[in-house]
Design an enzyme around this catalytic site. Sequence first.
Site, PDB file in Angstrom:
ATOM      1  N   ARG A  28       0.713  -1.239  -0.033  1.00 17.75           N
ATOM      2  CA  ARG A  28       0.068   0.123   0.056  1.00 17.75           C
ATOM      3  C   ARG A  28       0.972   1.295   0.138  1.00 17.75           C
ATOM      4  O   ARG A  28       1.959   1.374   0.613  1.00 17.75           O
ATOM      5  CB  ARG A  28      -0.996   0.051   1.165  1.00 17.75           C
ATOM      6  CG  ARG A  28      -1.898  -1.020   1.220  1.00 17.75           C
ATOM      7  CD  ARG A  28      -2.998  -1.091   2.223  1.00 17.75           C
ATOM      8  NE  ARG A  28      -3.646  -2.222   2.217  1.00 17.75           N
ATOM      9  CZ  ARG A  28      -4.617  -2.530   1.510  1.00 17.75           C
ATOM     10  NH1 ARG A  28      -5.326  -2.045   0.328  1.00 17.75           N
ATOM     11  NH2 ARG A  28      -5.186  -3.875   1.661  1.00 17.75           N
ATOM     12  N   ASP A  29       0.530   2.105  -0.826  1.00 14.95           N
ATOM     13  CA  ASP A  29       1.264   3.454  -0.867  1.00 14.95           C
ATOM     14  C   ASP A  29       1.015   4.246   0.472  1.00 14.95           C
ATOM     15  O   ASP A  29       0.147   4.187   1.175  1.00 14.95           O
ATOM     16  CB  ASP A  29       0.614   4.318  -1.956  1.00 14.95           C
ATOM     17  CG  ASP A  29       1.451   5.660  -2.411  1.00 14.95           C
ATOM     18  OD1 ASP A  29       2.016   5.413  -3.629  1.00 14.95           O
ATOM     19  OD2 ASP A  29       1.648   6.449  -1.506  1.00 14.95           O
ATOM     20  N   ASN A  86       3.908   6.266 -13.891  1.00 19.27           N
ATOM     21  CA  ASN A  86       4.649   7.640 -14.214  1.00 19.27           C
ATOM     22  C   ASN A  86       6.207   7.231 -14.689  1.00 19.27           C
ATOM     23  O   ASN A  86       6.611   6.454 -14.292  1.00 19.27           O
ATOM     24  CB  ASN A  86       4.490   8.321 -13.046  1.00 19.27           C
ATOM     25  CG  ASN A  86       3.401   8.799 -12.415  1.00 19.27           C
ATOM     26  OD1 ASN A  86       2.268   9.076 -13.232  1.00 19.27           O
ATOM     27  ND2 ASN A  86       3.012   8.548 -11.030  1.00 19.27           N
ATOM     28  N   GLU A  94       8.503   9.773  -8.854  1.00 22.17           N
ATOM     29  CA  GLU A  94       9.568  10.410  -7.826  1.00 22.17           C
ATOM     30  C   GLU A  94      10.234   9.231  -7.367  1.00 22.17           C
ATOM     31  O   GLU A  94      11.394   9.385  -6.840  1.00 22.17           O
ATOM     32  CB  GLU A  94       8.464  10.616  -6.550  1.00 22.17           C
ATOM     33  CG  GLU A  94       7.597  11.709  -6.830  1.00 22.17           C
ATOM     34  CD  GLU A  94       6.493  12.130  -5.614  1.00 22.17           C
ATOM     35  OE1 GLU A  94       6.482  11.229  -4.932  1.00 22.17           O
ATOM     36  OE2 GLU A  94       5.894  13.028  -5.842  1.00 22.17           O
ATOM     37  N   HIS A  99       6.910   1.129 -11.319  1.00 21.64           N
ATOM     38  CA  HIS A  99       5.731   0.353 -10.455  1.00 21.64           C
ATOM     39  C   HIS A  99       4.422   1.089 -11.202  1.00 21.64           C
ATOM     40  O   HIS A  99       4.527   2.091 -11.809  1.00 21.64           O
ATOM     41  CB  HIS A  99       5.900   0.971  -8.819  1.00 21.64           C
ATOM     42  CG  HIS A  99       5.998   2.653  -8.970  1.00 21.64           C
ATOM     43  ND1 HIS A  99       7.304   3.107  -9.092  1.00 21.64           N
ATOM     44  CD2 HIS A  99       5.241   3.491  -8.725  1.00 21.64           C
ATOM     45  CE1 HIS A  99       7.063   4.373  -9.100  1.00 21.64           C
ATOM     46  NE2 HIS A  99       6.040   4.854  -8.843  1.00 21.64           N
ATOM     47  N   HIS A 101       0.929   2.029 -10.082  1.00 29.37           N
ATOM     48  CA  HIS A 101      -0.142   2.450  -9.136  1.00 29.37           C
ATOM     49  C   HIS A 101      -1.552   1.858  -9.412  1.00 29.37           C
ATOM     50  O   HIS A 101      -2.082   1.965 -10.593  1.00 29.37           O
ATOM     51  CB  HIS A 101      -0.342   3.893  -9.290  1.00 29.37           C
ATOM     52  CG  HIS A 101       0.823   4.840  -8.824  1.00 29.37           C
ATOM     53  ND1 HIS A 101       0.909   5.431  -7.585  1.00 29.37           N
ATOM     54  CD2 HIS A 101       1.670   5.095  -9.611  1.00 29.37           C
ATOM     55  CE1 HIS A 101       1.973   6.176  -7.743  1.00 29.37           C
ATOM     56  NE2 HIS A 101       2.529   5.856  -8.812  1.00 29.37           N
TER      57      HIS A 101
HETATM   58  P1  5GP Z   1       5.751   7.947  -8.181  1.00 26.55           P
HETATM   59  O1  5GP Z   1       5.498   9.442  -7.992  1.00 26.55           O
HETATM   60  O2  5GP Z   1       7.229   7.583  -8.460  1.00 26.55           O
HETATM   61  O3  5GP Z   1       5.023   7.351  -9.451  1.00 26.55           O
HETATM   62  O4  5GP Z   1       5.146   7.047  -7.033  1.00 26.55           O
HETATM   63  C1  5GP Z   1       5.939   7.013  -6.078  1.00 26.55           C
HETATM   64  C2  5GP Z   1       4.815   6.728  -4.806  1.00 26.55           C
HETATM   65  O5  5GP Z   1       5.455   5.986  -3.706  1.00 26.55           O
HETATM   66  C3  5GP Z   1       4.149   7.828  -4.205  1.00 26.55           C
HETATM   67  O6  5GP Z   1       2.573   7.857  -4.369  1.00 26.55           O
HETATM   68  C4  5GP Z   1       4.322   7.782  -2.957  1.00 26.55           C
HETATM   69  O7  5GP Z   1       3.479   8.224  -2.019  1.00 26.55           O
HETATM   70  C5  5GP Z   1       5.008   6.467  -2.630  1.00 26.55           C
HETATM   71  N1  5GP Z   1       5.895   6.183  -1.475  1.00 26.55           N
HETATM   72  C6  5GP Z   1       7.198   6.989  -1.409  1.00 26.55           C
HETATM   73  N2  5GP Z   1       7.637   6.740  -0.165  1.00 26.55           N
HETATM   74  C7  5GP Z   1       7.050   5.737   0.175  1.00 26.55           C
HETATM   75  C8  5GP Z   1       7.487   4.571   1.248  1.00 26.55           C
HETATM   76  O8  5GP Z   1       8.429   4.616   1.938  1.00 26.55           O
HETATM   77  N3  5GP Z   1       6.656   3.670   1.407  1.00 26.55           N
HETATM   78  C9  5GP Z   1       5.420   3.355   0.644  1.00 26.55           C
HETATM   79  N4  5GP Z   1       4.637   2.425   0.783  1.00 26.55           N
HETATM   80  N5  5GP Z   1       5.197   4.151  -0.359  1.00 26.55           N
HETATM   81  C10 5GP Z   1       5.940   5.325  -0.576  1.00 26.55           C
END
Ligand code: 5GP
Length: 115
Positions: A28-29, A86, A94, A99, A101
């Site tokens: 889970r995010d 993304n 980020e 991954h 979502h």
């Molecule tokens: P991106 O922006 O790279 O597509 O998504 C990265 C996702 O990773 C974000 O939705 C963020 O909330 C999630 N995320 C960042 N750090 C952590 C973490 O330490 N644990 C979990 N479970 N999710 C994380």
Amino acid sequence: MPTLFAKIIRGEIPSDTVYQDDRVTAFRDINPAAPVHILIVPNKTIPTVNDLTEEDEALVGHMVLVAKKLAAQEQIEKNGYRLIINCNIHGGQEIFHLHIHLLGGKLLRRMVQKR
Ligand code: 5GP
């Protein structure tokens, strides 16, 4: 340097893991954007979609099928859900470990405004 997600996959950083097999891990995010917000991550580190090769074709298909199974498990399959990947800066990425979502559990607004 292992990515944050590589550390989560290895259990070095705690997470709410909902699925794991020899190819992918889903958890889970930490900052959910919807009632259901799960990240489906390959166990091997692939930074972005740009780094995918023909060899990863089955892996990416497996990631989508795991997302589908998790949607059923979370009972959001009937109302529907959204899968997002993304890529790089303009895509809003980020964490540079590929991954998907899985988002659902409420009506999601349009991500990108139409002109
Ligand atoms: P991106 O922006 O790279 O597509 O998504 C990265 C996702 O990773 C974000 O939705 C963020 O909330 C999630 N995320 C960042 N750090 C952590 C973490 O330490 N644990 C979990 N479970 N999710 C994380």
